[in-house]
Write an enzyme that holds these catalytic residues in place. Structure first.
Site, short mmCIF file in Angstrom:
data_model
loop_
_atom_site.label_atom_id
_atom_site.label_comp_id
_atom_site.label_asym_id
_atom_site.label_seq_id
_atom_site.Cartn_x
_atom_site.Cartn_y
_atom_site.Cartn_z
N SER A 129 0.83 -1.21 0.00
CA SER A 129 0.00 0.00 0.00
C SER A 129 0.87 1.26 0.00
O SER A 129 1.63 1.52 0.95
CB SER A 129 -0.92 -0.01 1.22
OG SER A 129 -1.61 1.20 1.29
N HIS A 178 -1.17 -1.25 -4.22
CA HIS A 178 -2.46 -0.80 -3.65
C HIS A 178 -2.44 0.71 -3.46
O HIS A 178 -1.53 1.27 -2.85
CB HIS A 178 -2.68 -1.51 -2.32
CG HIS A 178 -4.02 -1.32 -1.72
ND1 HIS A 178 -5.14 -2.04 -2.11
CD2 HIS A 178 -4.46 -0.48 -0.75
CE1 HIS A 178 -6.18 -1.68 -1.39
NE2 HIS A 178 -5.79 -0.71 -0.56
N ASP A 197 -4.62 3.80 -2.10
CA ASP A 197 -5.76 4.20 -1.26
C ASP A 197 -6.19 5.62 -1.57
O ASP A 197 -5.43 6.57 -1.34
CB ASP A 197 -5.36 4.14 0.22
CG ASP A 197 -5.29 2.72 0.73
OD1 ASP A 197 -6.25 1.97 0.51
OD2 ASP A 197 -4.27 2.37 1.35
N HIS A 237 -8.20 1.50 -4.48
CA HIS A 237 -9.21 1.34 -3.43
C HIS A 237 -9.83 2.70 -3.16
O HIS A 237 -9.21 3.56 -2.55
CB HIS A 237 -8.51 0.77 -2.19
CG HIS A 237 -9.37 0.61 -0.99
ND1 HIS A 237 -8.85 0.38 0.27
CD2 HIS A 237 -10.72 0.65 -0.84
CE1 HIS A 237 -9.84 0.28 1.14
NE2 HIS A 237 -10.98 0.45 0.50
N ASP A 261 -7.21 -6.11 3.88
CA ASP A 261 -6.56 -4.80 3.96
C ASP A 261 -6.64 -4.25 5.37
O ASP A 261 -7.72 -4.04 5.90
CB ASP A 261 -7.29 -3.87 2.97
CG ASP A 261 -6.62 -2.52 2.82
OD1 ASP A 261 -5.56 -2.29 3.42
OD2 ASP A 261 -7.19 -1.68 2.09
N GLY A 262 -5.46 -4.03 5.97
CA GLY A 262 -5.40 -3.42 7.29
C GLY A 262 -4.79 -4.34 8.33
O GLY A 262 -5.30 -5.44 8.57
N GLY A 263 -3.67 -3.92 8.89
CA GLY A 263 -3.03 -4.68 9.97
C GLY A 263 -2.37 -5.97 9.52
O GLY A 263 -2.17 -6.88 10.34
N SER A 268 2.25 -0.57 6.35
CA SER A 268 3.34 -0.31 7.29
C SER A 268 4.31 -1.49 7.40
O SER A 268 5.51 -1.30 7.55
CB SER A 268 2.80 0.09 8.65
OG SER A 268 1.67 -0.66 8.98
C1 DX5 Z 1 -6.59 1.89 5.35
C2 DX5 Z 1 -6.08 1.52 3.98
C3 DX5 Z 1 -5.02 0.50 3.96
C4 DX5 Z 1 -3.75 0.86 4.66
C5 DX5 Z 1 -3.22 -0.39 5.30
O1 DX5 Z 1 -7.70 2.72 5.24
O2 DX5 Z 1 -7.15 1.06 3.16
O3 DX5 Z 1 -4.73 0.07 2.61
O4 DX5 Z 1 -2.77 1.39 3.82
O5 DX5 Z 1 -2.15 -0.05 6.11
P1 DX5 Z 1 -1.50 -1.07 7.14
O6 DX5 Z 1 -1.03 -2.25 6.36
O7 DX5 Z 1 -0.40 -0.27 7.73
O8 DX5 Z 1 -2.56 -1.44 8.13
ZN ZN Z 2 -6.75 0.10 1.11
#
Ligand code: DX5
Ligand code: ZN
Length: 227
Positions: A6, A31, A33, A64, A176-178, A199
């Site tokens: 991302s 990805h 965002d 996204h 997506d996320g964490g 991250s």
């Molecule tokens: C959050 C985004 C994600 C984000 C994920 O709203 O849609 O794509 O970049 O970030 P990490 O992997 O750090 O949780």
């Molecule tokens: Zn995303």
């Protein structure tokens, strides 16, 4: 396993350099965002930035849209190089509106995805099994990177995997996320096809982080992590 790093988590003072590292890694998608400050309490990028990334990379551009007015942004992002455009079910809500949006995205010859937030029932995706190319399960509230993974996402993935397999749907499941090693492995074992990670990928050695995610559910990797 498809990995979609991302862009949101990139070091914006070293974007070109980090993009070269992503290109050299095993990542297949990128990805992107898009946040409008309305649907989510944050602002991110518009189509011009995607156009720049598209010039720097042959990866699949995975867009996204976390925006209130997705219709307005489909063509600009297609023109800028999007290969997949995912919209949120919560924004459209109504079956006819979702179907119209999926058809509109498809009319440009790109793939169409549907995303749901952590509080949205996964059954809301069931009507679109044959109409979507991608389902995006948000494992954090959308808006910011670096939030902890919500374990309740795993049962959603398992249900969706079952429906896809039972209906012969060709849709991919993305999370997506964490996402990091352990959460990525849990998602893969639950039936995910695509891991979006921000991250975790951009914190240090990009190639190594992507490699770890590609193999997160392999036997040896899992054993290593357990020992
Ligand atoms: C959050 C985004 C994600 C984000 C994920 O709203 O849609 O794509 O970049 O970030 P990490 O992997 O750090 O949780
Ligand atoms: Zn995303």
């Amino acid at each position: 396993m498809i990995i979609s790093p991302s862009v949101l988590a990139m070091d914006y003072s070293r974007m070109k350099e980090q993009m070269e590292e992503v290109n050299a890694s095993q990542a297949e998608w990128l990805h992107f965002d898009v946040m409008d400050g309305h649907y989510v309490p944050n602002l991110s990028f518009g189509p011009d930035l995607l156009r720049g990334f598209d010039k720097l990379s042959d990866l699949v551009m995975d867009v996204h849209l976390m925006v209130e007015q997705p219709h307005m942004f489909i063509k600009p992002f297609v023109d800028a190089g999007a290969d997949i455009i995912t919209v949120h079910e919560e924004v459209l809500h109504d079956y006819e509106r979702v179907m119209e949006m999926l058809e509109y995205i498809h009319s440009f010859g790109v793939k169409a995805g549907l995303a749901i937030n952590p509080m949205t029932d996964v059954r809301r995706l069931q009507a679109y099994l044959k109409h979507c190319d991608l389902f995006l399960i948000m494992c954090v509230e959308p808006g910011y990177g670096g939030q902890p993974f919500r374990p309740a996402s795993l049962s959603k993935i398992k249900k969706l995997r079952g429906w896809i397999d039972n209906t012969g749907s060709k849709a991919l499941i993305s999370v997506d996320g964490g996402i990091k090693f352990e959460t990525g492995r849990d998602c893969v074992l639950a039936g995910t096809d695509v891991l979006v990670a921000g991250s975790y990928v951009f914190k240090d050695d990009i190639g190594k982080a992507v490699d770890t995610l590609v193999h997160c559910a392999d036997r040896t990797q899992a054993d290593k992590a357990d020992s």
